[in-house]
Design an enzyme around this catalytic site. Structure first.
Site, PDB file in Angstrom:
ATOM      1  N   ARG A 121      49.721  46.607  91.396  1.00  0.00           N
ATOM      2  CA  ARG A 121      50.636  45.585  90.839  1.00  0.00           C
ATOM      3  C   ARG A 121      50.068  44.174  90.906  1.00  0.00           C
ATOM      4  NH1 ARG A 121      54.029  48.919  93.703  1.00  0.00           N
ATOM      5  NH2 ARG A 121      55.187  50.335  92.343  1.00  0.00           N
ATOM      6  N   LYS A 143      45.670  35.588  79.175  1.00  0.00           N
ATOM      7  CA  LYS A 143      45.946  36.759  78.335  1.00  0.00           C
ATOM      8  C   LYS A 143      44.906  37.822  78.674  1.00  0.00           C
ATOM      9  CE  LYS A 143      48.163  34.978  74.158  1.00  0.00           C
ATOM     10  NZ  LYS A 143      48.060  34.906  72.680  1.00  0.00           N
ATOM     11  N   GLU A 185      35.799  28.129  67.799  1.00  0.00           N
ATOM     12  CA  GLU A 185      36.982  27.805  68.622  1.00  0.00           C
ATOM     13  C   GLU A 185      36.924  26.354  69.104  1.00  0.00           C
ATOM     14  OE1 GLU A 185      39.347  30.034  68.684  1.00  0.00           O
ATOM     15  OE2 GLU A 185      38.294  31.927  68.302  1.00  0.00           O
ATOM     16  N   LYS A 227      42.862  23.704  75.789  1.00  0.00           N
ATOM     17  CA  LYS A 227      43.583  24.977  75.905  1.00  0.00           C
ATOM     18  C   LYS A 227      44.546  24.932  77.090  1.00  0.00           C
ATOM     19  CE  LYS A 227      43.618  29.885  75.726  1.00  0.00           C
ATOM     20  NZ  LYS A 227      42.947  31.156  75.454  1.00  0.00           N
ATOM     21  N   GLU A 237      53.436  32.096  75.192  1.00  0.00           N
ATOM     22  CA  GLU A 237      53.489  32.012  73.733  1.00  0.00           C
ATOM     23  C   GLU A 237      54.880  32.279  73.174  1.00  0.00           C
ATOM     24  OE1 GLU A 237      50.046  33.579  71.700  1.00  0.00           O
ATOM     25  OE2 GLU A 237      51.056  33.425  69.757  1.00  0.00           O
ATOM     26  N   ARG A 241      52.334  27.705  71.945  1.00  0.00           N
ATOM     27  CA  ARG A 241      50.982  28.230  72.162  1.00  0.00           C
ATOM     28  C   ARG A 241      50.364  28.736  70.858  1.00  0.00           C
ATOM     29  NH1 ARG A 241      48.656  31.776  77.356  1.00  0.00           N
ATOM     30  NH2 ARG A 241      46.641  32.254  76.423  1.00  0.00           N
ATOM     31  N   ASN A 245      46.430  29.340  67.080  1.00  0.00           N
ATOM     32  CA  ASN A 245      46.119  30.231  65.953  1.00  0.00           C
ATOM     33  C   ASN A 245      45.684  29.487  64.700  1.00  0.00           C
ATOM     34  OD1 ASN A 245      46.530  32.731  67.167  1.00  0.00           O
ATOM     35  ND2 ASN A 245      48.737  32.455  67.029  1.00  0.00           N
ATOM     36  N   HIS A 248      43.521  31.188  62.262  1.00  0.00           N
ATOM     37  CA  HIS A 248      43.502  32.598  62.658  1.00  0.00           C
ATOM     38  C   HIS A 248      44.353  33.496  61.759  1.00  0.00           C
ATOM     39  CE1 HIS A 248      41.371  31.092  66.097  1.00  0.00           C
ATOM     40  NE2 HIS A 248      41.326  32.268  66.682  1.00  0.00           N
ATOM     41  N   HIS A 252      42.165  36.401  60.927  1.00  0.00           N
ATOM     42  CA  HIS A 252      42.480  37.777  61.346  1.00  0.00           C
ATOM     43  C   HIS A 252      42.581  38.696  60.141  1.00  0.00           C
ATOM     44  CE1 HIS A 252      44.412  36.511  65.427  1.00  0.00           C
ATOM     45  NE2 HIS A 252      43.157  36.886  65.579  1.00  0.00           N
ATOM     46  N   HIS A 265      34.440  37.398  65.023  1.00  0.00           N
ATOM     47  CA  HIS A 265      35.735  36.719  65.009  1.00  0.00           C
ATOM     48  C   HIS A 265      35.607  35.239  64.611  1.00  0.00           C
ATOM     49  CE1 HIS A 265      39.715  35.490  66.288  1.00  0.00           C
ATOM     50  NE2 HIS A 265      39.166  34.601  67.104  1.00  0.00           N
TER      51      HIS A 265
HETATM   52  N1  LIG Z   1      42.256  36.691  76.379  1.00  0.00           N
HETATM   53  C1  LIG Z   1      42.203  35.788  75.429  1.00  0.00           C
HETATM   54  O1  LIG Z   1      42.909  34.770  75.447  1.00  0.00           O
HETATM   55  C2  LIG Z   1      41.220  35.974  74.314  1.00  0.00           C
HETATM   56  C3  LIG Z   1      40.969  34.922  73.426  1.00  0.00           C
HETATM   57  C4  LIG Z   1      39.995  35.103  72.454  1.00  0.00           C
HETATM   58  C5  LIG Z   1      39.335  36.317  72.362  1.00  0.00           C
HETATM   59  N2  LIG Z   1      39.613  37.322  73.239  1.00  0.00           N
HETATM   60  C6  LIG Z   1      38.899  38.616  73.184  1.00  0.00           C
HETATM   61  O2  LIG Z   1      37.528  38.356  73.453  1.00  0.00           O
HETATM   62  C7  LIG Z   1      36.752  39.389  72.859  1.00  0.00           C
HETATM   63  C8  LIG Z   1      35.529  38.774  72.210  1.00  0.00           C
HETATM   64  O3  LIG Z   1      34.763  38.139  73.213  1.00  0.00           O
HETATM   65  P1  LIG Z   1      33.243  37.718  72.959  1.00  0.00           P
HETATM   66  O4  LIG Z   1      33.127  37.037  71.672  1.00  0.00           O
HETATM   67  O5  LIG Z   1      32.797  37.045  74.196  1.00  0.00           O
HETATM   68  O6  LIG Z   1      32.521  39.126  72.747  1.00  0.00           O
HETATM   69  P2  LIG Z   1      31.838  40.169  73.759  1.00  0.00           P
HETATM   70  O7  LIG Z   1      32.491  40.161  75.071  1.00  0.00           O
HETATM   71  O8  LIG Z   1      31.776  41.466  73.031  1.00  0.00           O
HETATM   72  O9  LIG Z   1      30.358  39.578  73.898  1.00  0.00           O
HETATM   73  C9  LIG Z   1      29.508  39.537  72.774  1.00  0.00           C
HETATM   74  C10 LIG Z   1      28.167  40.207  73.086  1.00  0.00           C
HETATM   75  O10 LIG Z   1      27.362  39.335  73.870  1.00  0.00           O
HETATM   76  C11 LIG Z   1      26.888  40.007  75.041  1.00  0.00           C
HETATM   77  N3  LIG Z   1      26.728  38.970  76.041  1.00  0.00           N
HETATM   78  C12 LIG Z   1      27.670  38.386  76.795  1.00  0.00           C
HETATM   79  N4  LIG Z   1      27.164  37.369  77.480  1.00  0.00           N
HETATM   80  C13 LIG Z   1      25.862  37.305  77.185  1.00  0.00           C
HETATM   81  C14 LIG Z   1      24.803  36.452  77.572  1.00  0.00           C
HETATM   82  N5  LIG Z   1      25.005  35.397  78.369  1.00  0.00           N
HETATM   83  N6  LIG Z   1      23.580  36.678  77.075  1.00  0.00           N
HETATM   84  C15 LIG Z   1      23.359  37.719  76.215  1.00  0.00           C
HETATM   85  N7  LIG Z   1      24.323  38.532  75.778  1.00  0.00           N
HETATM   86  C16 LIG Z   1      25.558  38.329  76.266  1.00  0.00           C
HETATM   87  C17 LIG Z   1      27.944  41.039  75.297  1.00  0.00           C
HETATM   88  O11 LIG Z   1      27.459  42.080  76.113  1.00  0.00           O
HETATM   89  C18 LIG Z   1      28.283  41.483  73.884  1.00  0.00           C
HETATM   90  O12 LIG Z   1      27.331  42.405  73.421  1.00  0.00           O
HETATM   91  C19 LIG Z   1      37.663  40.118  71.902  1.00  0.00           C
HETATM   92  O13 LIG Z   1      38.001  41.379  72.451  1.00  0.00           O
HETATM   93  C20 LIG Z   1      38.894  39.246  71.829  1.00  0.00           C
HETATM   94  O14 LIG Z   1      40.089  39.985  71.597  1.00  0.00           O
HETATM   95  C21 LIG Z   1      40.549  37.163  74.194  1.00  0.00           C
HETATM   96 ZN   LIG Z   2      39.994  33.009  68.119  1.00  0.00          ZN
END
Ligand SMILES: NC(=O)c1ccc[n+]([C@@H]2O[C@H](COP(=O)([O-])OP(=O)(O)OC[C@H]3O[C@@H](n4cnc5c(N)ncnc54)[C@H](O)[C@@H]3O)[C@@H](O)[C@H]2O)c1
Ligand SMILES: [Zn+2]
Length: 357
Positions: A121, A143, A185, A227, A237, A241, A245, A248, A252, A265
């Site tokens: 939990r 999130k 972003e 942020k 949200e 919040r 978007n 987005h 999206h 993205h």
């Molecule tokens: N929680 C939130 O508020 C929130 C907000 C925006 C996006 N997200 C989520 O984030 C995800 C996307 O994240 P992302 O864009 O970081 O993608 P990701 O986590 O897939 O990373 C992109 C690639 O880069 C690699 N990588 C990471 N760090 C590295 C580094 N320093 N050097 C070399 N390679 C590296 C990873 O292994 C991966 O292959 C999505 O699932 C999305 O839904 C969440």
């Molecule tokens: Zn985004």
């Protein structure tokens, strides 16, 4: 190193930003009052680069670290990967005071954060984001969650970390395309709430793209500040919040229409922001000069601003309508009122098509 705080009463936490912080993560966690066992959730790509220094830093600070490696990739942000984490936490007898550390991009952060939110939990967790997107967006705001076969991020929780450590030096190993996608972003924060950040980007983009450590620290700090202010005002949200978007709704829908394989993205958000800015001007909310500057900056960053020739705006309507911000047949659109100012506006799909047609 720069520190800022997300102020959420008893869930407040610091964000530390700077170069070579990965080597100091153990000491920073100790300072944040954490101790004991730490599960370092990561993937093979990131582990190869950064697991050793993280492990060493944790050991030096007296933590007992257990690495948990998950397969890399958005398609693995699912319940199976979550199970791998739970299995290990249980096998290693992790307790309520033990902690989870997310070492990686947004995928690892969302998975590790959700595991931390739900294991016993809720156990404390720390974000050590290694992509620009994760440093400026996903690691901040609490999130967490995973995808389901029927849609992205359908299973999740709001759960704030105890600490975020963003090492901008880690961005040096990031593929250039991922860096640029993360910049979308940052541009977004400039457009919605921070004209100064927007101008900083306009003036320094080449140095940022060349990974100047001081500038990266500034844009990460500034983005997190923006942020944090939004999250502090509306953590779950309920309403406001959703300004995050901006770009987005169309972004999206473009990702969905192209099955998540063609655009990162941030690239889809580049197109979405250019369209949202144009729409804002058509509706009379935004001056033409601001739209030009927004489009020029997105382009200068190396992001697309136009739909690909085989995708029509009308193809995106179903994707916009399933957006969870849609209600009462209208789409809650984030509109620009000029650099640094936004408002919401409810629009039908037909109105969007007409304005952008
Ligand atoms: N929680 C939130 O508020 C929130 C907000 C925006 C996006 N997200 C989520 O984030 C995800 C996307 O994240 P992302 O864009 O970081 O993608 P990701 O986590 O897939 O990373 C992109 C690639 O880069 C690699 N990588 C990471 N760090 C590295 C580094 N320093 N050097 C070399 N390679 C590296 C990873 O292994 C991966 O292959 C999505 O699932 C999305 O839904 C969440
Ligand atoms: Zn985004």
């Amino acid at each position: 190193m720069q520190t800022l705080t997300v102020q959420l009463s008893d869930r407040s936490y610091p964000i530390q930003v700077g170069a070579e912080l990965i080597e100091r993560v153990g000491a920073l966690m100790q300072q944040a009052g954490l101790r004991g066992k730490v599960a370092v959730v990561t993937n093979p790509t990131v582990a190869q680069l950064y697991l050793d220094p993280v492990h060493e830093s944790l050991s030096q600070a007296g933590f007992q670290a257990t690495p948990i490696l998950l397969p890399d990739g958005e398609e693995r942000k699912n319940l199976q990967s979550l199970s791998i984490i739970y299995d290990r936490l249980i096998a290693e007898r992790f307790e309520r005071k033990s902690c989870v550390l997310a070492l990686g991009g947004g995928v690892i952060g969302d998975l590790a954060g959700f595991a931390a939110a739900t294991y016993l939990r809720g156990v404390p967790y720390v974000q050590v984001p290694t992509t620009l997107l994760a440093q400026v967006d996903s690691s901040v705001g609490g999130k967490t969650g995973v995808n389901h076969d029927r849609g992205k991020n359908l299973i999740g929780a709001f759960y704030q970390p105890k600490l975020v450590v963003s090492d901008v030096a880690a961005l040096r190993s990031l593929p250039h395309r991922e860096l640029v996608a993360g910049l979308a972003e940052v541009i977004k924060y400039g457009v919605i709430s921070d004209r100064h950040l927007f101008e900083l980007l306009e003036q320094n983009l080449p140095r940022i793209l060349a990974l100047d450590g001081e500038l990266l620290t500034r844009i990460v700090v500034r983005s997190c500040e923006n942020k944090a202010r939004v999250v502090e005002a509306d953590e779950r949200e309920d309403d406001y919040r959703a300004v995050l978007n901006f770009g987005h709704t169309i972004g999206h829908a473009l990702e969905t229409a192209t099955h998540y394989v063609r655009f990162l993205h941030g690239e889809a958000v580049g197109v979405g922001m250019a369209k949202a800015a144009a729409l804002s001007a058509h509706l009379g909310f935004c001056d033409a000069r601001s739209v030009e500057r927004v489009v020029a900056l997105i382009k200068q960053a190396g992001l697309p601003t136009e739909l690909p020739s085989d995708v029509l705006l009308s193809d995106l309507i179903p994707g916009m309508e399933v957006d969870k911000k849609a209600a009462s047949g209208k789409i809650k659109f984030v509109i620009s009122e000029g650099l640094g100012r936004t408002r919401f506006h409810w629009l039908t799909a037909g109105e969007i098509l007409k304005a952008l047609g």
